[in-house]
Design a protein around this motif. Structure first.
Motif, PDB file in Angstrom:
ATOM      1  N   GLY A   1      -1.207  -0.074   1.712  1.00 18.36           N
ATOM      2  CA  GLY A   1      -2.034  -1.385   2.070  1.00 18.36           C
ATOM      3  C   GLY A   1      -3.501  -1.027   2.443  1.00 18.36           C
ATOM      4  N   HIS A   2      -3.689   0.057   3.186  1.00 16.13           N
ATOM      5  CA  HIS A   2      -5.219   0.377   3.565  1.00 16.13           C
ATOM      6  C   HIS A   2      -5.821   0.566   2.411  1.00 16.13           C
ATOM      7  N   ALA A   3      -5.210   1.171   1.427  1.00 14.85           N
ATOM      8  CA  ALA A   3      -6.025   1.613   0.295  1.00 14.85           C
ATOM      9  C   ALA A   3      -6.584   0.363  -0.201  1.00 14.85           C
ATOM     10  N   LYS A   4      -5.751  -0.800  -0.389  1.00 14.53           N
ATOM     11  CA  LYS A   4      -6.421  -2.191  -0.852  1.00 14.53           C
ATOM     12  C   LYS A   4      -7.715  -2.540  -0.328  1.00 14.53           C
ATOM     13  N   ALA A   5      -7.639  -2.230   1.219  1.00 14.98           N
ATOM     14  CA  ALA A   5      -8.736  -2.639   1.843  1.00 14.98           C
ATOM     15  C   ALA A   5      -9.964  -1.777   1.547  1.00 14.98           C
ATOM     16  N   ILE A   6      -9.482  -0.353   1.509  1.00 11.98           N
ATOM     17  CA  ILE A   6     -10.773   0.530   0.866  1.00 11.98           C
ATOM     18  C   ILE A   6     -11.021   0.158  -0.348  1.00 11.98           C
TER      19      ILE A   6
ATOM     20  N   MET B   1       5.167  -1.469   5.892  1.00  9.21           N
ATOM     21  CA  MET B   1       4.164  -0.938   5.869  1.00  9.21           C
ATOM     22  C   MET B   1       3.617  -0.932   7.126  1.00  9.21           C
ATOM     23  N   SER B   2       4.256  -1.411   8.055  1.00  8.81           N
ATOM     24  CA  SER B   2       3.782  -1.800   9.418  1.00  8.81           C
ATOM     25  C   SER B   2       3.632  -0.008   9.840  1.00  8.81           C
ATOM     26  N   LYS B   3       2.348   0.242  10.705  1.00  7.00           N
ATOM     27  CA  LYS B   3       2.463   1.376  11.198  1.00  7.00           C
ATOM     28  C   LYS B   3       3.633   1.793  12.157  1.00  7.00           C
ATOM     29  N   ARG B   4       3.818   0.805  12.833  1.00  2.00           N
ATOM     30  CA  ARG B   4       4.844   0.924  13.996  1.00  2.00           C
ATOM     31  C   ARG B   4       6.024   1.467  13.193  1.00  2.00           C
TER      32      ARG B   4
ATOM     33  N   GLU C   1     -11.389 -13.600   4.536  1.00  2.00           N
ATOM     34  CA  GLU C   1     -10.040 -13.278   4.827  1.00  2.00           C
ATOM     35  C   GLU C   1      -9.433 -13.136   3.413  1.00  2.00           C
ATOM     36  N   PHE C   2      -8.496 -11.954   3.240  1.00  2.00           N
ATOM     37  CA  PHE C   2      -7.646 -11.974   1.845  1.00  2.00           C
ATOM     38  C   PHE C   2      -6.329 -11.476   2.385  1.00  2.00           C
ATOM     39  N   ALA C   3      -5.350 -11.779   1.515  1.00  2.00           N
ATOM     40  CA  ALA C   3      -3.965 -11.444   1.609  1.00  2.00           C
ATOM     41  C   ALA C   3      -3.489  -9.977   1.712  1.00  2.00           C
ATOM     42  N   ARG C   4      -2.782  -9.562   2.906  1.00  2.00           N
ATOM     43  CA  ARG C   4      -2.531  -8.079   2.632  1.00  2.00           C
ATOM     44  C   ARG C   4      -1.557  -7.705   1.819  1.00  2.00           C
ATOM     45  N   LEU C   5      -1.615  -6.737   1.272  1.00  2.00           N
ATOM     46  CA  LEU C   5      -0.707  -5.944   0.260  1.00  2.00           C
ATOM     47  C   LEU C   5       0.844  -5.967   0.895  1.00  2.00           C
ATOM     48  N   ASN C   6       1.712  -6.421   0.093  1.00  2.00           N
ATOM     49  CA  ASN C   6       3.072  -6.124   0.604  1.00  2.00           C
ATOM     50  C   ASN C   6       3.602  -5.424  -0.542  1.00  2.00           C
TER      51      ASN C   6
ATOM     52  N   CYS D   1     -11.446  -9.116   6.101  1.00  2.00           N
ATOM     53  CA  CYS D   1     -10.276  -8.761   6.876  1.00  2.00           C
ATOM     54  C   CYS D   1      -8.875  -9.479   6.195  1.00  2.00           C
ATOM     55  N   THR D   2      -7.956  -9.243   6.796  1.00  2.00           N
ATOM     56  CA  THR D   2      -6.632  -9.875   6.232  1.00  2.00           C
ATOM     57  C   THR D   2      -6.425 -11.288   6.850  1.00  2.00           C
ATOM     58  N   LEU D   3      -5.530 -12.048   6.304  1.00  6.60           N
ATOM     59  CA  LEU D   3      -5.188 -13.506   6.454  1.00  6.60           C
ATOM     60  C   LEU D   3      -5.080 -13.671   7.885  1.00  6.60           C
TER      61      LEU D   3
ATOM     62  N   PHE E   1     -14.856  -0.395   6.120  1.00  9.42           N
ATOM     63  CA  PHE E   1     -13.340  -0.164   6.453  1.00  9.42           C
ATOM     64  C   PHE E   1     -13.203   0.248   7.770  1.00  9.42           C
ATOM     65  N   PRO E   2     -12.350  -0.746   8.568  1.00  4.73           N
ATOM     66  CA  PRO E   2     -12.373  -0.336  10.187  1.00  4.73           C
ATOM     67  C   PRO E   2     -10.866  -0.238  10.533  1.00  4.73           C
ATOM     68  N   PRO E   3     -10.379   1.277  10.101  1.00  6.53           N
ATOM     69  CA  PRO E   3      -8.941   1.341  10.493  1.00  6.53           C
ATOM     70  C   PRO E   3      -9.126   1.557  11.910  1.00  6.53           C
ATOM     71  N   GLU E   4      -7.964   1.286  12.598  1.00  5.77           N
ATOM     72  CA  GLU E   4      -7.547   1.637  14.074  1.00  5.77           C
ATOM     73  C   GLU E   4      -6.868   3.315  14.027  1.00  5.77           C
ATOM     74  N   PRO E   5      -7.462   4.167  14.556  1.00  6.34           N
ATOM     75  CA  PRO E   5      -6.726   5.324  14.518  1.00  6.34           C
ATOM     76  C   PRO E   5      -5.480   5.750  15.270  1.00  6.34           C
TER      77      PRO E   5
HETATM   78  P1  ATP Z   1      -0.747  -2.491  11.471  1.00  4.93           P
HETATM   79  O1  ATP Z   1      -0.536  -3.971  11.685  1.00  4.93           O
HETATM   80  O2  ATP Z   1       0.514  -1.984  10.614  1.00  4.93           O
HETATM   81  O3  ATP Z   1      -0.922  -1.615  12.806  1.00  4.93           O
HETATM   82  P2  ATP Z   1      -3.344  -3.162  10.804  1.00  4.93           P
HETATM   83  O4  ATP Z   1      -3.784  -4.063   9.707  1.00  4.93           O
HETATM   84  O5  ATP Z   1      -3.459  -3.375  12.413  1.00  4.93           O
HETATM   85  O6  ATP Z   1      -1.735  -2.287  10.501  1.00  4.93           O
HETATM   86  P3  ATP Z   1      -5.715  -1.102  10.808  1.00  4.93           P
HETATM   87  O7  ATP Z   1      -5.697   0.290  10.944  1.00  4.93           O
HETATM   88  O8  ATP Z   1      -6.223  -1.934  11.688  1.00  4.93           O
HETATM   89  O9  ATP Z   1      -3.799  -1.581  10.621  1.00  4.93           O
HETATM   90  O10 ATP Z   1      -6.159  -1.647   9.212  1.00  4.93           O
HETATM   91  C1  ATP Z   1      -7.383  -1.413   8.930  1.00  4.93           C
HETATM   92  C2  ATP Z   1      -7.885  -2.380   7.738  1.00  4.93           C
HETATM   93  O11 ATP Z   1      -6.799  -2.157   6.810  1.00  4.93           O
HETATM   94  C3  ATP Z   1      -7.960  -3.540   8.117  1.00  4.93           C
HETATM   95  O12 ATP Z   1      -9.111  -4.189   7.953  1.00  4.93           O
HETATM   96  C4  ATP Z   1      -6.702  -4.207   7.491  1.00  4.93           C
HETATM   97  O13 ATP Z   1      -7.137  -5.435   7.256  1.00  4.93           O
HETATM   98  C5  ATP Z   1      -6.330  -3.527   6.612  1.00  4.93           C
HETATM   99  N1  ATP Z   1      -5.211  -3.282   6.231  1.00  4.93           N
HETATM  100  C6  ATP Z   1      -4.109  -2.922   7.180  1.00  4.93           C
HETATM  101  N2  ATP Z   1      -2.871  -3.146   6.153  1.00  4.93           N
HETATM  102  C7  ATP Z   1      -3.099  -3.930   5.054  1.00  4.93           C
HETATM  103  C8  ATP Z   1      -2.423  -4.325   4.040  1.00  4.93           C
HETATM  104  N3  ATP Z   1      -1.141  -4.383   3.892  1.00  4.93           N
HETATM  105  N4  ATP Z   1      -3.112  -4.856   2.923  1.00  4.93           N
HETATM  106  C9  ATP Z   1      -4.360  -5.005   2.911  1.00  4.93           C
HETATM  107  N5  ATP Z   1      -5.203  -4.487   3.967  1.00  4.93           N
HETATM  108  C10 ATP Z   1      -4.539  -4.111   4.952  1.00  4.93           C
END
Ligand code: ATP
Ligand code: MG
Length: 566
Positions: free
Chosen positions: A43-48, A268-271, A257-262, A230-232, A32-36
């Motif tokens: 949404g991240h929970a889905k990926a985790i 859901m955007s961090k911004r 690739e899989f579809a991100r959660l909305n 990773c996401t789509l 699981f590779p989040p950007e800090p």
């Molecule tokens: P943002 O676009 O809001 O900055 P991000 O996708 O760039 O979000 P990351 O910290 O890079 O945020 O995400 C870490 C991991 O979580 C990535 O592998 C990404 O695919 C996954 N992820 C992020 N948002 C979602 C989501 N809504 N649904 C599923 N997976 C997600």
């Protein structure tokens, strides 16, 4: 973890099993590779959940990696919060916690290797010029005038970029691929940019930073990742990632690739989440209205419920929006099993039992959780003066209103039948401020020996014993199911729900909750699930409503079933 991944195999599992069967990989290693640069959200929970549970399922491993390639937006505050949240969700990366910044030197060496192979060059175009040269989906790009520098010149310039000899934005390192490629990502993408900015871990050691495109696939390769999920939106980048790995001839993970959660009513955007916090539209990252994991945690959501939600929604190859009611349904389902029930009155109305002795107290036995026989019972004090819910009394009851009204008899849960004989009104406002009842001592436990029935059972709290509390009710943060789909001239902030938080300052709870610690969850009978908030003090508990009892998701499902049956 015991939860079950129901149904057949999803497309990711099918690919993994094929890879294992064909011997492409010997095992499964995900990450699981989040950007800090922000806090984790649902949404991240889905990926985790996806990455960690695939590893568990196939006896493999899952790494946690900070994707920290952009020093401008990242910080250790976020790193620590991410670790805490992944742990809270129930996952363990053991000793495999990594940073992309750990690999900066290796990435640099590989970039040098590409330069030596004539596959990368230093380009002096400005970012704006690079954009102009790039072309469009329908027109090919133009080659940079710096594209054919000699290997020696490129090596020297790249080295000097690293040493900090050039101003920010003046030069980049670019892959030399194909400016006419139909996939824009293949048109000589930037691999390094000059940024004279300190990094939260490497300090001032570097002033060139790898782009996400250059870093990501190689980081996965270094860690021996087999399936890079990773996401789509990265589907179009896959040919580029494959190209880099093939040029270097290193371990080559498979990207899927899989579809991100909305979610409805959610951004859901961090911004955007950052904007909500910074502009004070919510109280912080852990505001219970936020879709962040810490917001949901403070709200009272359980990790089990969130994991179960993620398994329920599954994975797909097309983008869609999940109904927030499904998440709430999963929360309810879990809390129904584990949250003890108590009685609480949120909008109190005094009820006096005129034929009950002034100083008598009885302790009535109440069931802690009918779903859990092990949970046992507790004594609840009953006396002459009680509180009931304002909603449970009507001076002039409409048709089908079966609760308390003048002359009417109802049951008080675990206690007695009471009958309203009189009301007291505030002379100034004419509002009913007190309901006076008689009780039938023969109905203790809630049944009448003569077999007479009542149509309603009310919850109540003994006035003398009640604990005072503040209760915070939450509604959708946005008024629109798709707040990111904005009308002309508006922003998502225009759809903020002004009533997303309702504070009830003076509620009464039965005394068994005395001393409950933040995070403790209850079902308040007939009202919903509630959780003790960290704002609580020894003098006054504060509760968050986690979710009401009304299961709109179950209702929708039932209607759909009926439709398909009829
Ligand atoms: P943002 O676009 O809001 O900055 P991000 O996708 O760039 O979000 P990351 O910290 O890079 O945020 O995400 C870490 C991991 O979580 C990535 O592998 C990404 O695919 C996954 N992820 C992020 N948002 C979602 C989501 N809504 N649904 C599923 N997976 C997600
Ligand atoms: Mg990202």
């Amino acid at each position: 973890m015991s939860e079950h991944i129901s149904g057949g195999k999803n497309f990711i599992q099918q690919i993994i099993e094929q890879d294992l069967a064909q011997g492409r990989f010997q095992g499964v290693h995900t990450r699981f590779p989040p950007e800090p640069n922000g806090y984790l959200h649902i949404g991240h929970a889905k990926a985790i959940v996806l990455n960690f549970s695939l590893a568990q399922q196939y006896g493999g491993k899952c790494n946690l990696r900070m994707d920290d390639t952009n020093p401008l937006t990242e910080s250790t505050e976020y790193v620590e919060a991410i670790k805490e949240d992944v742990r809270w969700l129930g996952y363990d990366w053991e000793d495999r916690f990594y940073y992309a910044s750990d690999y900066f030197e290796q990435l640099y060496q590989w970039a040098v290797e590409l330069i030596k192979k004539g596959k990368a060059y230093v380009c002096d175009l400005s970012p704006e010029e690079i954009r102009q040269y790039r072309g469009t989906l329908t027109t090919p790009g133009r080659e940079s005038p710096w594209r054919n520098r000699s290997v020696e010149e490129n090596l020297e310039l790249f080295e000097r970029m690293r040493r900090g000899e050039f101003p920010e934005g003046s030069r980049t390192l670019r892959a030399k691929i194909d400016m006419a490629h139909p996939n824009l990502n293949m048109r000589d993408p930037v691999m390094y940019r000059i940024l004279h900015a300190p990094h939260h871990r490497t300090g001032t050691k570097w002033c060139i930073y790898p782009t996400y495109d250059w870093a990501h696939g190689q980081c996965d390769s270094i860690e021996g990742i087999t399936h890079s999920i990773c996401t789509l939106e990265f589907e179009n980048h896959r040919p580029l990632y494959d190209w880099f790995l093939d040029q270097l001839g290193v371990h080559h993970p498979r990207q899927i690739e899989f579809a991100r959660l909305n979610l409805t009513y959610t951004v859901m955007s961090k911004r955007k989440l950052l904007q909500l916090v910074q502009e004070g539209h919510v109280r912080g990252w852990d505001d219970p209205r936020m879709p962040t994991l810490r917001g949901l945690r403070r709200r009272g959501y359980t990790p089990e419920a969130i994991r179960n939600f993620c398994h329920t929604i599954g994975v797909a190859k097309f983008n869609s929006t999940v109904d927030l009611a499904l998440l709430e349904h999963c929360v309810r389902e879990h809390l129904n099993k584990v949250a003890p029930r108590v009685m609480a009155v949120l909008r109190p109305l005094k009820l006096v039992i005129v034929n009950y002795p002034e100083d008598k107290v009885e302790y009535l036995e109440a069931i802690n959780n009918p779903e859990d026989p092990q949970a046992g019972t507790r004594p609840v004090p009953f006396c002459r003066e009680l509180y009931i819910e304002q909603d449970d009394f009507r001076l002039e009851p409409p048709p089908k209103y079966y609760r308390l009204a003048p002359g009417r008899e109802v049951r008080l849960r675990y206690a007695y039948f009471v009958k309203c004989v009189e009301v007291v009104r505030d002379p100034a406002t004419d509002q009913v401020v007190e309901v006076r009842c008689t009780y039938d001592p023969n109905t203790r436990g809630g049944a009448a020996p003569d077999g007479r029935k009542v149509k309603a059972t009310l919850h109540w709290v003994s006035a003398r014993h009640a604990i005072r509390a503040q209760v915070r009710l939450y509604n959708h943060l946005f008024t629109k199911p798709d707040p990111e789909n904005v009308e002309e001239g508006k922003t998502f902030l225009d759809y903020l729900n002004p009533n997303s938080l309702e504070v009830l300052p003076e509620c009464f709870i039965e005394p068994s909750v005395q001393g409950a610690q933040p995070g403790t969850r209850y079902q308040f009978e007939r009202l919903g699930y509630f959780c003790v908030d960290p704002d609580s003090t020894p003098e006054k508990l504060v509760f968050n409503r986690t979710v009401s009892l009304k299961d709109t998701w179950a209702k929708v499902q039932k209607r759909l079933q009926q439709q398909s049956a009829g």
